[in-house]
Design a protein around this motif. Structure first.
Motif, PDB file in Angstrom:
ATOM      1  N   ARG A 150       0.850  -1.155  -0.009  1.00 14.72           N
ATOM      2  CA  ARG A 150      -0.008  -0.077  -0.009  1.00 14.72           C
ATOM      3  C   ARG A 150       0.714   1.145   0.143  1.00 14.72           C
ATOM      4  O   ARG A 150       2.076   1.338   0.129  1.00 14.72           O
ATOM      5  CB  ARG A 150      -0.856  -0.030   1.310  1.00 14.72           C
ATOM      6  CG  ARG A 150      -0.229   0.097   2.473  1.00 14.72           C
ATOM      7  CD  ARG A 150      -1.245   0.342   3.783  1.00 14.72           C
ATOM      8  NE  ARG A 150      -0.311   0.124   4.929  1.00 14.72           N
ATOM      9  CZ  ARG A 150       0.079   1.153   5.576  1.00 14.72           C
ATOM     10  NH1 ARG A 150       0.294   2.538   4.866  1.00 14.72           N
ATOM     11  NH2 ARG A 150       0.994   1.140   6.800  1.00 14.72           N
ATOM     12  N   ALA A 151       0.033   2.517  -0.294  1.00 15.19           N
ATOM     13  CA  ALA A 151       0.917   3.719  -0.175  1.00 15.19           C
ATOM     14  C   ALA A 151       1.095   4.069   1.306  1.00 15.19           C
ATOM     15  O   ALA A 151       0.404   3.695   2.342  1.00 15.19           O
ATOM     16  CB  ALA A 151       0.150   4.541  -1.024  1.00 15.19           C
ATOM     17  N   LEU A 152       2.063   5.076   1.668  1.00 14.00           N
ATOM     18  CA  LEU A 152       2.098   5.766   2.721  1.00 14.00           C
ATOM     19  C   LEU A 152       1.038   6.413   3.166  1.00 14.00           C
ATOM     20  O   LEU A 152       0.583   7.242   2.365  1.00 14.00           O
ATOM     21  CB  LEU A 152       3.600   6.523   2.769  1.00 14.00           C
ATOM     22  CG  LEU A 152       3.882   7.158   4.301  1.00 14.00           C
ATOM     23  CD1 LEU A 152       4.183   6.071   5.176  1.00 14.00           C
ATOM     24  CD2 LEU A 152       4.902   8.304   3.840  1.00 14.00           C
ATOM     25  N   GLY A 153       0.612   6.192   4.518  1.00  9.08           N
ATOM     26  CA  GLY A 153      -0.518   7.247   5.117  1.00  9.08           C
ATOM     27  C   GLY A 153      -0.162   8.687   5.410  1.00  9.08           C
ATOM     28  O   GLY A 153       1.249   8.505   5.871  1.00  9.08           O
ATOM     29  N   ASP A 154      -0.752   9.674   5.015  1.00 10.28           N
ATOM     30  CA  ASP A 154      -0.553  10.817   5.786  1.00 10.28           C
ATOM     31  C   ASP A 154      -0.218  10.981   6.948  1.00 10.28           C
ATOM     32  O   ASP A 154       0.450  11.750   7.207  1.00 10.28           O
ATOM     33  CB  ASP A 154      -1.787  11.849   5.267  1.00 10.28           C
ATOM     34  CG  ASP A 154      -2.133  12.033   3.678  1.00 10.28           C
ATOM     35  OD1 ASP A 154      -1.198  11.731   2.976  1.00 10.28           O
ATOM     36  OD2 ASP A 154      -2.926  12.441   3.427  1.00 10.28           O
ATOM     37  N   ASP A 155      -0.925  10.254   7.735  1.00  8.97           N
ATOM     38  CA  ASP A 155      -0.693  10.225   9.255  1.00  8.97           C
ATOM     39  C   ASP A 155       0.807   9.713   9.668  1.00  8.97           C
ATOM     40  O   ASP A 155       1.561  10.030  10.543  1.00  8.97           O
ATOM     41  CB  ASP A 155      -1.849   9.346  10.180  1.00  8.97           C
ATOM     42  CG  ASP A 155      -2.104   8.088   9.650  1.00  8.97           C
ATOM     43  OD1 ASP A 155      -1.392   7.709   8.197  1.00  8.97           O
ATOM     44  OD2 ASP A 155      -2.639   7.196  10.293  1.00  8.97           O
ATOM     45  N   GLU A 156       1.114   8.635   9.026  1.00  9.56           N
ATOM     46  CA  GLU A 156       2.534   8.205   9.258  1.00  9.56           C
ATOM     47  C   GLU A 156       3.704   9.143   8.837  1.00  9.56           C
ATOM     48  O   GLU A 156       4.397   9.077   9.387  1.00  9.56           O
ATOM     49  CB  GLU A 156       2.691   6.919   8.176  1.00  9.56           C
ATOM     50  CG  GLU A 156       1.568   5.673   8.701  1.00  9.56           C
ATOM     51  CD  GLU A 156       1.914   4.593   7.701  1.00  9.56           C
ATOM     52  OE1 GLU A 156       2.200   3.283   7.920  1.00  9.56           O
ATOM     53  OE2 GLU A 156       1.418   4.693   6.599  1.00  9.56           O
ATOM     54  N   TYR A 157       3.241   9.685   7.622  1.00  3.69           N
ATOM     55  CA  TYR A 157       4.326  10.961   7.475  1.00  3.69           C
ATOM     56  C   TYR A 157       4.224  12.048   8.219  1.00  3.69           C
ATOM     57  O   TYR A 157       5.557  12.372   8.736  1.00  3.69           O
ATOM     58  CB  TYR A 157       3.923  11.274   5.981  1.00  3.69           C
ATOM     59  CG  TYR A 157       5.017  12.071   5.087  1.00  3.69           C
ATOM     60  CD1 TYR A 157       6.105  11.787   4.991  1.00  3.69           C
ATOM     61  CD2 TYR A 157       4.631  13.338   4.497  1.00  3.69           C
ATOM     62  CE1 TYR A 157       7.019  12.522   4.521  1.00  3.69           C
ATOM     63  CE2 TYR A 157       5.555  14.194   3.910  1.00  3.69           C
ATOM     64  CZ  TYR A 157       6.645  13.756   3.835  1.00  3.69           C
ATOM     65  OH  TYR A 157       7.832  14.668   3.090  1.00  3.69           O
ATOM     66  N   GLU A 158       3.256  12.320   8.785  1.00  5.63           N
ATOM     67  CA  GLU A 158       3.289  13.544   9.842  1.00  5.63           C
ATOM     68  C   GLU A 158       3.935  13.070  11.083  1.00  5.63           C
ATOM     69  O   GLU A 158       4.539  13.993  11.740  1.00  5.63           O
ATOM     70  CB  GLU A 158       1.637  13.872  10.134  1.00  5.63           C
ATOM     71  CG  GLU A 158       1.052  14.759   8.905  1.00  5.63           C
ATOM     72  CD  GLU A 158       1.765  15.948   8.616  1.00  5.63           C
ATOM     73  OE1 GLU A 158       2.268  16.559   9.429  1.00  5.63           O
ATOM     74  OE2 GLU A 158       1.958  16.201   7.198  1.00  5.63           O
ATOM     75  N   VAL A 159       3.926  11.928  11.423  1.00  3.30           N
ATOM     76  CA  VAL A 159       4.590  11.512  12.640  1.00  3.30           C
ATOM     77  C   VAL A 159       5.985  11.710  12.428  1.00  3.30           C
ATOM     78  O   VAL A 159       6.737  12.137  13.413  1.00  3.30           O
ATOM     79  CB  VAL A 159       4.147  10.012  12.976  1.00  3.30           C
ATOM     80  CG1 VAL A 159       4.948   9.480  13.981  1.00  3.30           C
ATOM     81  CG2 VAL A 159       2.766   9.898  13.392  1.00  3.30           C
ATOM     82  N   VAL A 160       6.552  11.220  11.406  1.00  2.00           N
ATOM     83  CA  VAL A 160       8.008  11.378  10.822  1.00  2.00           C
ATOM     84  C   VAL A 160       8.515  12.818  11.027  1.00  2.00           C
ATOM     85  O   VAL A 160       9.631  13.124  11.532  1.00  2.00           O
ATOM     86  CB  VAL A 160       8.426  10.674   9.811  1.00  2.00           C
ATOM     87  CG1 VAL A 160       9.844  10.697   9.382  1.00  2.00           C
ATOM     88  CG2 VAL A 160       8.022   9.018   9.908  1.00  2.00           C
ATOM     89  N   LEU A 161       7.729  13.707  10.245  1.00  4.03           N
ATOM     90  CA  LEU A 161       7.835  14.865  10.385  1.00  4.03           C
ATOM     91  C   LEU A 161       7.944  15.658  11.403  1.00  4.03           C
ATOM     92  O   LEU A 161       8.888  16.501  11.628  1.00  4.03           O
ATOM     93  CB  LEU A 161       6.875  15.713   9.090  1.00  4.03           C
ATOM     94  CG  LEU A 161       6.923  15.340   7.733  1.00  4.03           C
ATOM     95  CD1 LEU A 161       5.957  16.330   7.028  1.00  4.03           C
ATOM     96  CD2 LEU A 161       8.387  15.633   7.115  1.00  4.03           C
TER      97      LEU A 161
END
Length: 313
Positions: free
Chosen positions: A263-274
């Motif tokens: 699957r693609a990366l979730g926006d919520d996952e990306y925000e946690v890393v940022l």
């Protein structure tokens, strides 16, 4: 005829130290012999702003790779070895052609397994008048010795730091030693950059000297991404720029594999890393807005710009 670099006799240019006699035509773990092979030489507009700017980066894509990432979008050249054999003189000429097209720099994409000849070509180009910075665009899986070899001509390091967990690195790139290798390579890049005066930008915003560390966030592996950022911060702090990417797109192998990588990366996952990067204190950080699809960042590997005249000696 130029003498064959001794590094190809029992090759240990990469951490796999396969020992292949590439000078005699054997293929190393990278898939390459001692013959330079290039898949594309053209302006590239999709790197970080200090690299591509508006004019574009002069990207030379080498065939072969020392990693075996299951999610690779460049498998046609990394594993499939697509490309055209070229001489050192032709590689030097490509650099001039890119500069004449307005390239902000020469962007050597995965050059480590050809390091001796790449250095020779870049030195020849410099001697003949090449003026733009030279970048080493690497997956981060480089020996300290190869970093030092490339440092003879490299001004900017554009390096991945893919994993902090050896088990994940082993499962996804067949390189369980990746975290330690990438850390050692990054430390060496930092020491080299420090010794030359540290990060430097031109009046137009292009990076003239420095380090950009890239990290691609993988779906289902946010914890490892957080650990990667911790590792990079511990090594470099704000002496390196950070690029956190969300462009993961599952290829056919990953879709067939199933699980999170299908699957693609979730926006919520990306925000946690940022958010974690912000918390650590990174001051120069690049990120991607909106939904990105990595195929849109992959150029056509059709040998564009590879064939042509050689640089006269």
């Amino acid at each position: 005829m130029a003498e064959m670099p001794r590094e190809y006799e029992t090759c240990r240019l990469c951490p796999r130290a396969c020992g292949a006699h590439r000078a005699e035509g054997a293929r190393g773990a990278c898939g390459a012999t001692s013959t330079l092979r290039v898949a594309r030489s053209a302006l590239h507009f999709w790197e970080e702003p200090p690299v591509s700017g508006e004019a574009g980066s002069g990207a030379i894509f080498f065939s072969g790779c020392t990693l075996r990432c299951v999610f690779c979008q460049n498998a046609e050249i990394s594993a499939g070895n697509f490309g055209i054999d070229v001489s050192v003189a032709r590689l030097a000429q490509m650099m001039f052609e890119l500069e004449s097209q307005g390239a902000l720099n020469i962007n050597l994409v995965t050059p480590g397994h050809f390091a001796p000849q790449v250095v020779e070509a870049a030195k020849a180009a410099r001697k003949a008048g090449l003026t733009v910075p030279i970048l080493c665009n690497t997956g981060g899986y480089e020996t300290v010795e190869t970093v030092r070899l490339l440092a003879q001509v490299v001004d900017v390091w554009l390096t991945d730091f893919k994993y902090a967990d050896p088990a994940l690195a082993r499962a996804l790139s067949a390189a369980g030693d990746y975290p330690e290798v990438a850390a050692a390579a990054l430390k060496e890049m930092l020491e080299i950059t420090r010794s030359r005066g540290g990060r430097s930008l031109g009046e137009d915003g292009r990076m003239l000297r420095g380090i950009i560390v890239r990290h691609l966030v993988l779906p289902g592996h946010v914890d490892d991404s957080l650990a990667v950022l911790d590792r990079v911060w511990d090594i470099c702090g704000n002496e390196a720029d950070l690029s956190v990417m969300n462009q993961y797109t599952p290829n056919a192998a990953c879709r067939e594999r199933g699980g999170d990588l299908a699957r693609a990366l979730g926006d919520d996952e990306y925000e946690v890393v940022l958010d974690h990067a912000d918390d650590l204190g990174f001051e120069r950080m690049w990120w991607q807005q909106g939904g990105t699809v990595s195929e849109s960042f992959v150029p056509a590997f059709d040998a564009t710009g590879v064939e042509g005249p050689e640089l006269a000696s």
